[in-house]
Design a protein around this motif. Structure first.
Motif, PDB file in Angstrom:
ATOM      1  N   TYR A 274      -5.730  13.904   7.377  1.00  0.00           N
ATOM      2  CA  TYR A 274      -7.088  14.458   7.350  1.00  0.00           C
ATOM      3  C   TYR A 274      -7.424  15.195   8.641  1.00  0.00           C
ATOM      4  O   TYR A 274      -8.153  16.185   8.628  1.00  0.00           O
ATOM      5  N   TYR A 275      -6.900  14.706   9.736  1.00  0.00           N
ATOM      6  CA  TYR A 275      -7.151  15.380  11.011  1.00  0.00           C
ATOM      7  C   TYR A 275      -6.608  16.810  10.946  1.00  0.00           C
ATOM      8  O   TYR A 275      -7.292  17.774  11.303  1.00  0.00           O
TER       9      TYR A 275
ATOM     10  N   ARG B 266       0.845  -1.186   0.000  1.00  0.00           N
ATOM     11  CA  ARG B 266       0.000   0.000   0.000  1.00  0.00           C
ATOM     12  C   ARG B 266       0.885   1.243   0.000  1.00  0.00           C
ATOM     13  O   ARG B 266       1.847   1.315   0.775  1.00  0.00           O
ATOM     14  N   ALA B 267       0.533   2.216  -0.866  1.00  0.00           N
ATOM     15  CA  ALA B 267       1.317   3.452  -0.947  1.00  0.00           C
ATOM     16  C   ALA B 267       0.977   4.387   0.211  1.00  0.00           C
ATOM     17  O   ALA B 267       1.691   5.357   0.463  1.00  0.00           O
ATOM     18  N   VAL B 268      -0.118   4.101   0.890  1.00  0.00           N
ATOM     19  CA  VAL B 268      -0.497   4.929   2.033  1.00  0.00           C
ATOM     20  C   VAL B 268      -1.223   4.049   3.047  1.00  0.00           C
ATOM     21  O   VAL B 268      -1.911   3.102   2.670  1.00  0.00           O
ATOM     22  N   THR B 269      -1.030   4.354   4.327  1.00  0.00           N
ATOM     23  CA  THR B 269      -1.722   3.571   5.348  1.00  0.00           C
ATOM     24  C   THR B 269      -2.889   4.377   5.915  1.00  0.00           C
ATOM     25  O   THR B 269      -2.948   5.598   5.789  1.00  0.00           O
ATOM     26  N   TYR B 270      -3.765   3.650   6.559  1.00  0.00           N
ATOM     27  CA  TYR B 270      -4.913   4.261   7.222  1.00  0.00           C
ATOM     28  C   TYR B 270      -4.439   5.317   8.227  1.00  0.00           C
ATOM     29  O   TYR B 270      -4.963   6.433   8.264  1.00  0.00           O
ATOM     30  N   ASP B 271      -3.439   4.960   9.015  1.00  0.00           N
ATOM     31  CA  ASP B 271      -2.945   5.898  10.037  1.00  0.00           C
ATOM     32  C   ASP B 271      -2.412   7.186   9.418  1.00  0.00           C
ATOM     33  O   ASP B 271      -2.637   8.274   9.948  1.00  0.00           O
ATOM     34  N   GLU B 272      -1.696   7.055   8.305  1.00  0.00           N
ATOM     35  CA  GLU B 272      -1.188   8.264   7.630  1.00  0.00           C
ATOM     36  C   GLU B 272      -2.340   9.135   7.150  1.00  0.00           C
ATOM     37  O   GLU B 272      -2.310  10.363   7.269  1.00  0.00           O
ATOM     38  N   LEU B 273      -3.360   8.484   6.610  1.00  0.00           N
ATOM     39  CA  LEU B 273      -4.521   9.246   6.131  1.00  0.00           C
ATOM     40  C   LEU B 273      -5.222   9.946   7.287  1.00  0.00           C
ATOM     41  O   LEU B 273      -5.590  11.118   7.181  1.00  0.00           O
ATOM     42  N   VAL B 274      -5.391   9.235   8.403  1.00  0.00           N
ATOM     43  CA  VAL B 274      -6.053   9.851   9.558  1.00  0.00           C
ATOM     44  C   VAL B 274      -5.276  11.089   9.995  1.00  0.00           C
ATOM     45  O   VAL B 274      -5.845  12.156  10.225  1.00  0.00           O
TER      46      VAL B 274
ATOM     47  N   VAL C 192     -11.874   7.514   2.651  1.00  0.00           N
ATOM     48  CA  VAL C 192     -12.874   8.403   3.252  1.00  0.00           C
ATOM     49  C   VAL C 192     -13.212   7.937   4.673  1.00  0.00           C
ATOM     50  O   VAL C 192     -13.512   8.756   5.548  1.00  0.00           O
ATOM     51  N   LYS C 193     -13.110   6.632   4.918  1.00  0.00           N
ATOM     52  CA  LYS C 193     -13.326   6.170   6.294  1.00  0.00           C
ATOM     53  C   LYS C 193     -12.259   6.746   7.218  1.00  0.00           C
ATOM     54  O   LYS C 193     -12.533   7.078   8.379  1.00  0.00           O
ATOM     55  N   ALA C 194     -11.042   6.869   6.695  1.00  0.00           N
ATOM     56  CA  ALA C 194      -9.970   7.488   7.492  1.00  0.00           C
ATOM     57  C   ALA C 194     -10.290   8.965   7.739  1.00  0.00           C
ATOM     58  O   ALA C 194     -10.068   9.485   8.839  1.00  0.00           O
ATOM     59  N   ALA C 195     -10.828   9.630   6.723  1.00  0.00           N
ATOM     60  CA  ALA C 195     -11.208  11.041   6.890  1.00  0.00           C
ATOM     61  C   ALA C 195     -12.300  11.157   7.957  1.00  0.00           C
ATOM     62  O   ALA C 195     -12.256  12.048   8.814  1.00  0.00           O
TER      63      ALA C 195
END
Ligand code: THG
Length: 650
Positions: free
Chosen positions: A170-171, A159-167, A196-199
């Motif tokens: 977006y935070y 994955r080029a991006v993780t959920y944590d990075e997105l959170v 978007v779930k991370a957002a």
């Protein structure tokens, strides 16, 4: 997630009032308008990024800092055209997106300044136009990376991006947009639901820190005529994945023109128990036209009027290729049509993988079968595959469960020799690229919270967490439940408390009622997202105290269904027959008899070996009598008789 008791602030309330009265108008494209100004490299650098090493032309978000005059003029034109909501110029206002330009350091200024200038224009406009209420939506783009798709075909779990990075990204963006004055947050152009779930997770965190309810609008992109997102979900599956955030609206934007969007807006309007929005492109791309799109304003207006008349929409506007002329035409065409009435969703449990999986009691909900074989504790074969790193064959096990009728798959890596977080992550990422598996919702099974959480960060659908309990007290229970809610999953609650596992019926019921009260009263948890598991324990062990185990389960289910309205019940069915390990004839017959009585008591789902269940009516009558004598504890020698019989059918 904005499941909060807080009230809207003055702006949020005004918007809510407006939406009750009429269809609300969004703005049109920012990019198309910027293009008309024929800006050059110098404009993108002016006064701020003069010496930056990389080319900046095309990084439109920077113009809020370097050419605020241009961005303000565009906002103003849209308000004059009739937009009620203008979007901040922050589509790429995340470190992830700005990394392409090595401008991570500009992200804060992009968001704060963009929101500030939009707000300034809005306030000025309201002063000049008494009676008009206009709003600023903080635009949060999808970033240029996908959390549930690998960019490398040879490496499907990369994955080029993780959920944590997105959170984290977006935070930061959400916080800065609010600080700059945004009235609404708008995660938009969603092509991967996990992004978007991370957002939404980030916004939920932020919601805890502000003293008013943040209006959240969500917009998804349906890529083509498959009617799915880029990450493969249908519209309804997507809706089920994001509805936990209790958004103000869910809508569709980009990729398609209004004409092509029609069936998907119809579908969304049917399932959304919130407002709906639609801001299509100006038709399909036409490389020969100056803006890349050539649908005429009147045509966009005509299509959106049709949507309005059909009751598909509460908010309309435009995406790529649309201009103030388009918005003017849309307003003209739509303004006298009454807004869509919000659909009432029947009470039920709404799960999803790539496709929706709904359990709706009023519509004769099906019994849900959860495939048990992708569990290293429950299958020696699966455990061996994982230990041998043979994930392809492990995926085959999951595919077989689904092909055999599993409506959900239970996934468990709790074994001493396996790194649970790593295995859960890798397996679920691989599952994501297998549509034959990922069409169904995932049940993430572990006794370790960090493994459950690792799983939640990998699934774009609405999943089930299996499980949490009161074993370590109320505080821990509520803390984990709140996170489950924020991740947007349903949850299995085991009948355990501080004293241990409930064995007696009354203890099972008491724990579930206590958990139900805590979840619904303290967290406003949706009852339909609670799944109680009152512990299926092994019978026919030769120990007299175990003789009532099945009866205790059936009776507990019956009472829990009564005392916890809306909640579901589940259990690990194969547990019941452990004492007949090695004798599949007896085990399978016992499972079908157990299910027959459990479903009659109200059981909603069961973890089973999908495809290995005998049909109740087809089990040998003599065997069935002996099994039911055991399960229903009908005679003191029941175990003895079944064990004797079992010897003859080994
Ligand atoms: N409640 C909840 N979750 C659960 C359980 C439960 N998760 C795990 C388990 N219990 C349910 N899953 C299984 C999976 C397999 C078996 C039993 C329960 C099973 N396996 C065979 C055995 O052990 O004999 C197969 C052996 C093999 O093939 O190697 O019976 O109760 N919420």
């Amino acid at each position: 997630m904005t499941v909060t008791n807080k009230q809207y602030n003055e702006r949020g309330q005004k918007l809510a009032d407006l939406l009750k009265k009429r269809i609300v108008f969004l703005d049109g494209a920012m990019g198309t308008m910027i293009q008309k100004y024929k800006l050059e490299e110098v404009d993108f650098r002016k006064g701020h990024f003069e010496d930056h090493k990389k080319d900046l032309k095309g990084n439109n978000d920077l113009l809020s800092i370097t050419r605020p005059d241009v961005i303000k003029a565009i906002h103003k034109q849209y308000l004059e055209a009739g937009s009620d909501i203008i979007e901040t110029n922050t589509f790429s206002g995340t470190k992830i997106a700005q990394a392409d330009y090595s401008l991570e350091s500009a992200v804060k200024a992009i968001n704060v300044e963009s929101a500030k200038i939009a707000k300034e224009v809005a306030i000025e406009f309201m002063k000049e136009n008494p009676g008009r209420e206009v709003f600023v939506a903080g635009a949060m783009g999808p970033t240029n990376r996908t959390a549930s798709i690998s960019p490398d075909v040879n490496n499907p779990d990369f994955r080029a991006v993780t959920y944590d990075e997105l959170v984290e990204n977006y935070y930061e963006q959400a916080k800065d947009l609010l600080e700059g004055g945004a009235d609404i947050l708008l995660p938009e152009t969603t092509f991967d639901t996990l992004n978007v779930k991370a957002a939404l997770f980030a916004i939920s965190k932020l919601q805890d820190e502000v003293d008013y309810k943040i209006p959240v609008m969500i917009s998804v992109t349906i890529t083509d005529n498959s009617g799915r997102t880029l990450s493969g979900q249908t519209v309804e599956a997507f809706f089920n994945s994001v509805n936990h955030s209790k958004p103000l609206s869910v809508g569709i934007n980009c990729a398609l023109g209004a004409e092509e969007m029609r069936p998907y807006m119809a579908e969304l309007a049917k399932v959304a128990n919130c407002y709906t929005s639609c801001y299509p492109n100006a038709g399909l791309p036409n490389p020969l036209s100056e803006t890349g799109y050539d649908e005429k304003p009147e045509d966009t207006g005509k299509f959106l009027r049709d949507f309005a008349e059909e009751g598909f929409v509460n908010m309309v506007g435009g995406c790529c290729g649309t201009t103030p002329d388009h918005i003017k035409a849309v307003v003209e065409a739509v303004k006298d049509v009454k807004p869509r009435e919000i659909s009432k969703k029947p009470l039920g449990t709404y799960l999803s993988g790539l496709e929706p999986m709904n359990l709706i009691p009023s519509q004769g909900k099906p019994f849900l079968m959860v495939g048990e074989r992708t569990n290293v504790m429950g299958s020696a074969a699966f455990a061996k595959l994982i230990k041998n790193n043979d994930y392809n064959a492990a995926l085959e096990v999951a595919a077989q469960q689904v092909a055999s009728g599993a409506n959900v798959i239970d996934v468990n890596f709790d074994e001493g020799m396996i790194d649970g977080v790593a295995a859960m992550t890798r397996f679920l990422r691989l599952v994501a690229s297998e549509p034959d598996i990922s069409k169904v919702p995932i049940m993430i099974d572990s006794s370790k919270w960090e493994v459950l959480e690792a799983g939640l960060k990998c699934v774009q659908g609405k999943a089930i967490v299996n499980s949490i309990s009161l074993k370590e007290g109320e505080e821990k229970f509520l803390e984990q439940a709140k996170l489950v809610q924020r991740y947007g999953a349903a949850v299995v609650v085991m009948a355990f408390d501080e004293t241990g596992q409930a064995v007696e019926k009354q203890h099972k019921v008491d724990i579930c009622v206590r958990a139900y009260k805590l979840l619904t009263e303290k967290l406003n948890f949706d009852p339909a997202d609670i799944i109680f598991d009152p512990n299926i324990l092994t019978v026919a062990t030769g120990i007299d105290e175990h003789n009532d185990y099945a009866v205790n389960f059936f009776e507990a289910v019956r009472e829990i269904k009564q005392k916890c309205p809306g909640a579901l019940t589940s259990g690990g069915v194969s547990n019941v027959s452990f004492s007949f390990r090695g004798n599949n004839v007896v085990r399978e017959a016992m499972h079908s008899a157990f299910l027959y009585h459990a479903i009659e008591a109200g059981l909603d789902m069961g973890i089973v070996n999908a495809g290995m269940l005998e049909v109740y009516e087809e089990v040998n009558k003599d065997l069935m009598t002996k099994i039911e004598d055991v399960l229903l504890n009908r005679r003191p020698d029941a175990t003895e008789l079944l064990v004797e019989y079992a010897e003859t059918v080994k």
